[in-house]
Scaffold this motif. Structure first.
Motif, mmCIF file in Angstrom:
data_model
loop_
_atom_site.group_PDB
_atom_site.id
_atom_site.type_symbol
_atom_site.label_atom_id
_atom_site.label_comp_id
_atom_site.label_asym_id
_atom_site.label_seq_id
_atom_site.Cartn_x
_atom_site.Cartn_y
_atom_site.Cartn_z
ATOM 1 N N TYR A 103 0.804 -1.162 0.025
ATOM 2 C CA TYR A 103 -0.141 -0.051 0.246
ATOM 3 C C TYR A 103 0.729 1.352 0.014
ATOM 4 N N VAL A 106 2.645 1.773 -3.198
ATOM 5 C CA VAL A 106 1.654 2.274 -4.318
ATOM 6 C C VAL A 106 1.419 3.725 -3.939
ATOM 7 N N GLN A 232 -5.256 4.658 5.344
ATOM 8 C CA GLN A 232 -5.046 3.321 5.036
ATOM 9 C C GLN A 232 -6.276 2.505 5.178
ATOM 10 N N SER A 236 -9.485 2.036 0.584
ATOM 11 C CA SER A 236 -8.939 0.772 0.031
ATOM 12 C C SER A 236 -8.303 0.971 -1.264
ATOM 13 N N TYR A 237 -7.827 -0.012 -2.093
ATOM 14 C CA TYR A 237 -7.563 0.215 -3.351
ATOM 15 C C TYR A 237 -8.623 0.509 -4.370
ATOM 16 N N SER A 241 -9.147 3.830 -6.330
ATOM 17 C CA SER A 241 -9.389 4.024 -7.841
ATOM 18 C C SER A 241 -10.750 4.567 -8.197
#
Length: 273
Positions: A103, A106, A232, A236-237, A241
């Motif tokens: 994470y 990224v 975090q 979330s991813y 997005s």
């Protein structure tokens, strides 16, 4: 004469930028990766390697660089992630134990993308691409102005929303998953301001400026949430997005509106006359 194009595939520039970027991103991380128990300094050093990747691309590319450095940055991120992970550096042990290593990498690479654009602009200057070329590929002054305004508007609205939630329930409620749509709306409004400023104030076709400025604003906002609001557990991813998609859409919508307003106020651009 340099031409303005959203993307031109330049193998020499991509390969050169990739090689230099991977070398320095990995090298700068490895140099002090075992000297620190915390990842802060190695991560900062790592992201600075993306500047050199961008400088390399801007210097090696033919004509004026617009969106191409993003491809080089993505390739550098993928390769360097695999290499740095294999090095098993001491500074990342804490992140690995917490399960947040990927994470944070990224997030760092997203910031590296911004620095790659900045480095590409510097590389273009070193190459003297802009000298005597008339209008540059991108109006970086308005990109920065749009990002500053978009960040300020988004943070103001986020602060207002969190405060309003605090009046009726609890401030932290604004950041809970079921209220994610509220923060997405805040991002949408802030990024519309970013795109509008880029399009309305900068001359000519400014769709690229709106997109790049919006991306910079979004990554800075993600930084704010991750590092100041324990993002975090919030971002979330999937939500990250979604934020990127909604934000870029908003910046393009704002850019479109700004272009239309510019035409109404100043008349059509010479290419549209």
């Amino acid at each position: 004469m340099p031409t303005r194009s959203a993307f031109r595939f330049d193998p020499k520039a991509i390969i050169g930028s990739f090689v230099i970027g991977v070398i320095f991103v990995v090298l700068l991380t490895w140099m002090n990766g075992n000297a620190f128990a915390a990842p802060t300094f190695p991560l900062l050093a790592m992201t600075s390697g993306f500047i050199l990747a961008g400088v390399s691309y801007g210097y090696l590319s033919e004509g004026e660089t617009v969106l191409e450095p993003a491809l080089a940055a993505i390739l550098v991120a993928v390769a360097s992630y695999a290499i740095i992970s294999a090095l098993d550096l001491r500074c990342f042990n804490g992140l690995l134990k917490e399960g947040t290593y990927t994470y944070m990498m990224v997030i760092s690479y997203m910031n590296g993308l911004i620095l790659t654009f900045a480095g590409a602009w510097a590389g273009e200057k070193l190459e003297r691409t802009y000298a005597g070329s008339g209008q540059p590929a991108m109006e970086w002054g308005w990109i920065v102005a749009g990002a500053i305004l978009g960040l300020a508007v988004s943070l103001f609205l986020a602060n207002l929303v969190i405060w309003l939630f605090g009046l009726f329930t609890s401030s932290i409620t604004a950041l809970e998953p079921e209220n994610a749509w509220v923060m997405l709306f805040v991002v949408f409004l802030g990024l519309q301001a970013t795109g509008y400023v880029c399009a309305f104030r900068s001359p000519g076709d400014t769709s690229y400026e709106a997109a790049v400025s919006g991306l910079i604003t979004l990554i800075l906002l993600i930084d704010v949430f991750v590092f100041t609001l324990a993002g975090q557990s919030i971002l979330s991813y999937l939500r990250m997005s979604l934020v990127l998609f909604v934000g870029l859409l908003a910046s393009l919508v704002g850019g479109y509106v700004g272009e239309r307003m510019q035409v109404e106020v100043e008349g059509p651009h010479p290419t549209q006359a």
